[in-house]
Design an enzyme around this catalytic site. Structure first.
Site, short mmCIF file in Angstrom:
data_model
loop_
_atom_site.label_atom_id
_atom_site.label_comp_id
_atom_site.label_asym_id
_atom_site.label_seq_id
_atom_site.Cartn_x
_atom_site.Cartn_y
_atom_site.Cartn_z
N ASP A 119 -36.39 -76.66 55.60
CA ASP A 119 -37.13 -77.35 54.34
C ASP A 119 -37.94 -78.58 55.11
O ASP A 119 -37.69 -79.30 56.08
CB ASP A 119 -36.02 -77.84 53.39
CG ASP A 119 -34.92 -78.64 53.93
OD1 ASP A 119 -33.84 -78.26 54.26
OD2 ASP A 119 -35.46 -79.83 53.91
N ASP A 148 -37.36 -81.51 53.47
CA ASP A 148 -36.63 -82.62 52.71
C ASP A 148 -37.38 -83.00 51.38
O ASP A 148 -37.96 -82.02 50.90
CB ASP A 148 -36.47 -83.63 53.72
CG ASP A 148 -35.32 -84.66 53.14
OD1 ASP A 148 -34.38 -84.25 52.62
OD2 ASP A 148 -35.47 -85.97 53.15
N1 LIG Z 1 -33.15 -82.14 53.91
C1 LIG Z 1 -32.09 -82.08 54.22
N2 LIG Z 1 -31.37 -82.96 54.19
C2 LIG Z 1 -30.13 -83.00 54.63
N3 LIG Z 1 -29.49 -81.92 55.20
C3 LIG Z 1 -30.05 -80.83 55.35
N4 LIG Z 1 -29.85 -79.68 55.66
C4 LIG Z 1 -30.62 -78.75 55.47
N5 LIG Z 1 -31.70 -79.42 55.02
C5 LIG Z 1 -31.38 -80.92 54.88
#
Ligand SMILES: Nc1ncnc2[nH]cnc12
Ligand SMILES: CSC[C@H]1O[C@H](OP(=O)(O)O)[C@H](O)[C@@H]1O
Length: 293
Positions: free
Chosen positions: A213, A215
């Protein structure tokens, strides 16, 4: 461990979405006791092309344990007791860079450790040691994994800084922007103190950060959710399995201790004089540090 003549054994720590390694020959789950408490789960041992592999699901099968409750010390101690000499950490990470889209595998070479509620060292009062973590992951492992990833047509990025947050909540937008301003590449909740403890245990360690992703900083993408992470991870899981299958036989060929020094990390690190050492501590650290005690 890691001495010339010690057979290399690859350990794989599976993160979110990776709770098993399929297709191991002679696969067997077995309990390994540790003086540091309970590891996340039993260890799965088996073989790939005749080479021993040891697997541990970081959060336990069924994903029972959140990041702040992981017993990192027991996990690393148990892996070492099982004969592991090098660890591949498969981890879900968020991307803090436009050019690291979901699906990219980032071979992490630096960390910023922002965790604050975890046991961070095997050493303590009665036995004090200071290891270097200037280079916290093993560049030798990274070289092998990068080549294997390219051979598997996996989009791979060599090097990258992983911001380790305490969690379990994802970041606020302001935090996400702060970490971007620090030039961090990816974000997750688990690889510290895991990497520091692997170094104290004289094990090679490499984080394979599998981007799931963007974030919450990216204007054109929704803020991160577990559903999104797991969906992308499932897409990545076959790639990760193929990578492990290719890498294990290659790593098994090592005849000498790691030439990056991982297997000798404790040389000159213990500062407590022999007569001042706590006997119970010395006993507790036999698997981790017995080589130098
Ligand atoms: N955006 C994110 N922040 C923290 N841990 C994660 N693990 C996977 N995506 C994450
Ligand atoms: C399920 S998303 C958040 C969760 O995923 C990552 O875990 P791991 O590194 O074990 O794959 C992240 O660090 C969080 O713990």
């Amino acid at each position: 461990m890691g001495e010339p003549g010690t057979p290399p054994v690859v350990g794989v720590i599976g993160g979110s979405g990776v709770y098993d390694i399929e297709g191991l020959k002679n696969a067997q789950w077995r309990k390994v006791d540790s003086p540091f408490g309970d590891p996340s789960d039993e260890l799965l041992t088996g073989e790939i092309d005749g080479q021993k592999v040891v697997f541990l699901p970081r959060h336990g099968r069924g994903h029972r344990i959140p990041p702040s409750r992981l017993n990192f010390r027991a996990n690393i101690d148990a892996l070492k007791r099982a004969g592991v000499t090098e660890i591949l950490s498969l981890s879900a990470v968020g991307s803090l860079k436009e050019d690291l889209p979901p699906g990219t595998f980032v071979l992490v070479d630096q960390f910023i450790d922002r965790t604050f509620a975890r046991e961070k060292s095997f050493f303590d009062t009665g036995l004090v040691a200071h290891v270097s973590v200037a280079e916290p992951t093993c560049g030798r492992l990274a070289g092998v994994v990068e080549a294997a990833a390219r051979a598997e047509s996996i989009s791979v990025s060599r090097g990258g800084a992983y911001l380790v947050m305490e969690g379990p909540q994802f970041s606020t937008r302001a935090e996400s922007e702060l970490y971007r301003s620090w030039n961090c590449d990816v974000i997750g909740m688990t690889n510290m103190p895991e990497a520091k403890l692997a170094r104290e245990a004289e094990l090679c360690y490499l984080t394979i950060g599998m981007v799931t992703d963007y974030d919450c900083w990216h204007e054109e993408h929704d803020a991160v959710s577990v559903e999104q992470v797991i969906k992308v991870l499932m897409d990545n899981a076959d790639k990760a399995r193929a990578l492990v299958r290719r890498v294990v036989p290659q790593l098994a060929g090592r005849a000498e201790a790691c030439d990056h020094g991982c297997h000798r990390a404790l040389e000159n690190a213990v500062i407590t004089r022999p007569e001042a050492r706590d006997g119970a501590m010395v006993e507790r650290l036999q698997a981790v540090a017995g080589r130098v005690l």
